[in-house]
Design a protein around this motif. Sequence first.
Motif, PDB file in Angstrom:
ATOM      1  N   ARG A   1      -5.000   4.298  -4.066  1.00  0.00           N
ATOM      2  CA  ARG A   1      -4.027   5.699  -4.308  1.00  0.00           C
ATOM      3  C   ARG A   1      -4.253   7.167  -4.874  1.00  0.00           C
ATOM      4  NH1 ARG A   1      -5.664   5.289   1.154  1.00  0.00           N
ATOM      5  NH2 ARG A   1      -4.799   2.999   2.140  1.00  0.00           N
TER       6      ARG A   1
ATOM      7  N   ASP B   1       0.655  -0.825  -0.124  1.00  0.00           N
ATOM      8  CA  ASP B   1      -0.201  -0.155  -0.046  1.00  0.00           C
ATOM      9  C   ASP B   1       1.050   1.212   0.156  1.00  0.00           C
ATOM     10  OD1 ASP B   1      -1.813   1.815   0.447  1.00  0.00           O
ATOM     11  OD2 ASP B   1      -3.146   1.451   2.276  1.00  0.00           O
ATOM     12  N   LYS B   2       0.388   2.019  -1.187  1.00  0.00           N
ATOM     13  CA  LYS B   2       1.182   3.372  -0.996  1.00  0.00           C
ATOM     14  C   LYS B   2       1.395   4.275  -0.278  1.00  0.00           C
ATOM     15  CE  LYS B   2       2.618   4.570  -5.707  1.00  0.00           C
ATOM     16  NZ  LYS B   2       2.874   5.524  -6.837  1.00  0.00           N
ATOM     17  N   GLU B   3       0.121   4.595   0.891  1.00  0.00           N
ATOM     18  CA  GLU B   3      -0.002   5.235   1.701  1.00  0.00           C
ATOM     19  C   GLU B   3       0.869   4.679   3.593  1.00  0.00           C
ATOM     20  OE1 GLU B   3      -3.925   7.360   3.621  1.00  0.00           O
ATOM     21  OE2 GLU B   3      -3.456   7.982   1.779  1.00  0.00           O
ATOM     22  N   THR B   4       0.061   4.019   3.732  1.00  0.00           N
ATOM     23  CA  THR B   4       0.646   3.152   4.691  1.00  0.00           C
ATOM     24  C   THR B   4       1.751   2.007   4.488  1.00  0.00           C
ATOM     25  OG1 THR B   4      -0.962   0.809   4.349  1.00  0.00           O
ATOM     26  CG2 THR B   4      -1.883   3.073   5.170  1.00  0.00           C
TER      27      THR B   4
ATOM     28  N   ARG C   1     -10.649   4.864  -3.706  1.00  0.00           N
ATOM     29  CA  ARG C   1      -9.642   5.453  -2.691  1.00  0.00           C
ATOM     30  C   ARG C   1      -9.251   4.206  -1.361  1.00  0.00           C
ATOM     31  NH1 ARG C   1      -5.608   8.520  -2.686  1.00  0.00           N
ATOM     32  NH2 ARG C   1      -5.430   8.362  -0.953  1.00  0.00           N
TER      33      ARG C   1
ATOM     34  N   SER D   1      -0.053   6.269  -9.548  1.00  0.00           N
ATOM     35  CA  SER D   1      -1.350   5.503  -8.485  1.00  0.00           C
ATOM     36  C   SER D   1      -2.608   5.211  -9.243  1.00  0.00           C
ATOM     37  CB  SER D   1      -1.295   6.602  -7.375  1.00  0.00           C
ATOM     38  OG  SER D   1       0.042   7.225  -6.078  1.00  0.00           O
TER      39      SER D   1
END
Length: 391
Positions: free
Chosen positions: A324, A249-252, A332, A374
């Motif tokens: 993302r 996951d790019k965010e987490t 999202r 993304s």
Amino acid sequence: MRLALPTAVLVTALTACSAAPPAAVTPVQATPSSTPSVTASAMPRASAGAGEGLPAKLRFTQIAQFDKPVAFAVRKGDDAVYIAEQGGRLHAVKGARTTMIVDLSAEVSKGNEQGLLGVAFHPSGKWLYLDWTDAEGTTHVTEWAFDGTTAKQRRDVLTQDQPYANHNGGQLAFGPDGYLYIGLGDGGGGGDPQGNGQKLTTWLGKILRIDPRGEPYVVPEDNPFKDTRGARPEIWAYGLRNPWRFSFDKETGDLWIGDVGQDSWEEVDHEPRGRGGRNYGWNAFEGDRPFDQGVEAEAAVEPVITYQLGEGGSCSVIAGYVYRGTKIPGLRGHFLYGDFCAGWIRAAPVDDPARTVEVGKVEQLSSFGQGNDSELYALSLQGPVYRVDAP
């Protein structure tokens, strides 16, 4: 006995599917059709309202056509997308132009679960990595120096003998920590006859974590089994049957693993960022159900998504990415995954992954991809590469 991805159904696909020579094509619209629903069960339990705001169906816009595309990658500072064909060729696609970067077609094995299986670029963009099986069936992770045009200075980072022709894994991905993660199946055969999934003395049935910029590589100091006597220090996660595709996951930074099942259950595993050393249960468990009661799986972690083999024609889970991007706001924070045989694609909210919603269909779905922006892509073994768009 059911094989891992590719499955017995994929045997037919590989022998019967005839694709045109690799070439970029004018983008066209591919409107997904509805498919039979597939029940997902998982922990934690679903909550009401999960999936609200999702588009009813996504749109799949074809950007290129290849011969059995199976893997996708992007490179830092590069507008091209890179597509690996199972037959051994890696191509760069930039607009309407397609360029072949590496050709291993004379070296790869031709079995239905063999060939060129994975591709990744170093976070710096300076090195290219391919996962492939040679004429003897041995898995290679091979590095090239890459300047955006030419791949050179080839060297093997590691190799793994394969006792059977199936369950080769093949996924390569760099994590948020900058290390290379490598997926290897349990060695093949039915039911893990060598018991590799639960053995820490072999790489088979594992996800490995290494720094490939070494001689031939370096084991990170914080790998969970680096100081465990008798264990292979490269191991990051174990108890896997055939982790064909996984992603971060790019965010987490969390890891999402699609592990292809045996006879009854497909599964998706979720690993919080940095939580290495987890046992995902194979072959004591298939999905969240007991498989071999004579096998002990210490502290096995349950999958967050399971679905039953055969529902809607399903056969092999294909893990995708947590979306993302910005072009599909309702998507999202949802993890996309699908099934090779059934072709359906589902979206699961990351905070309630059991609550899945079907959002489209791609025939003979072989893999997903994520662009530098993304936005997501889907690959079909029949040849098309699609960009995932809003309806």
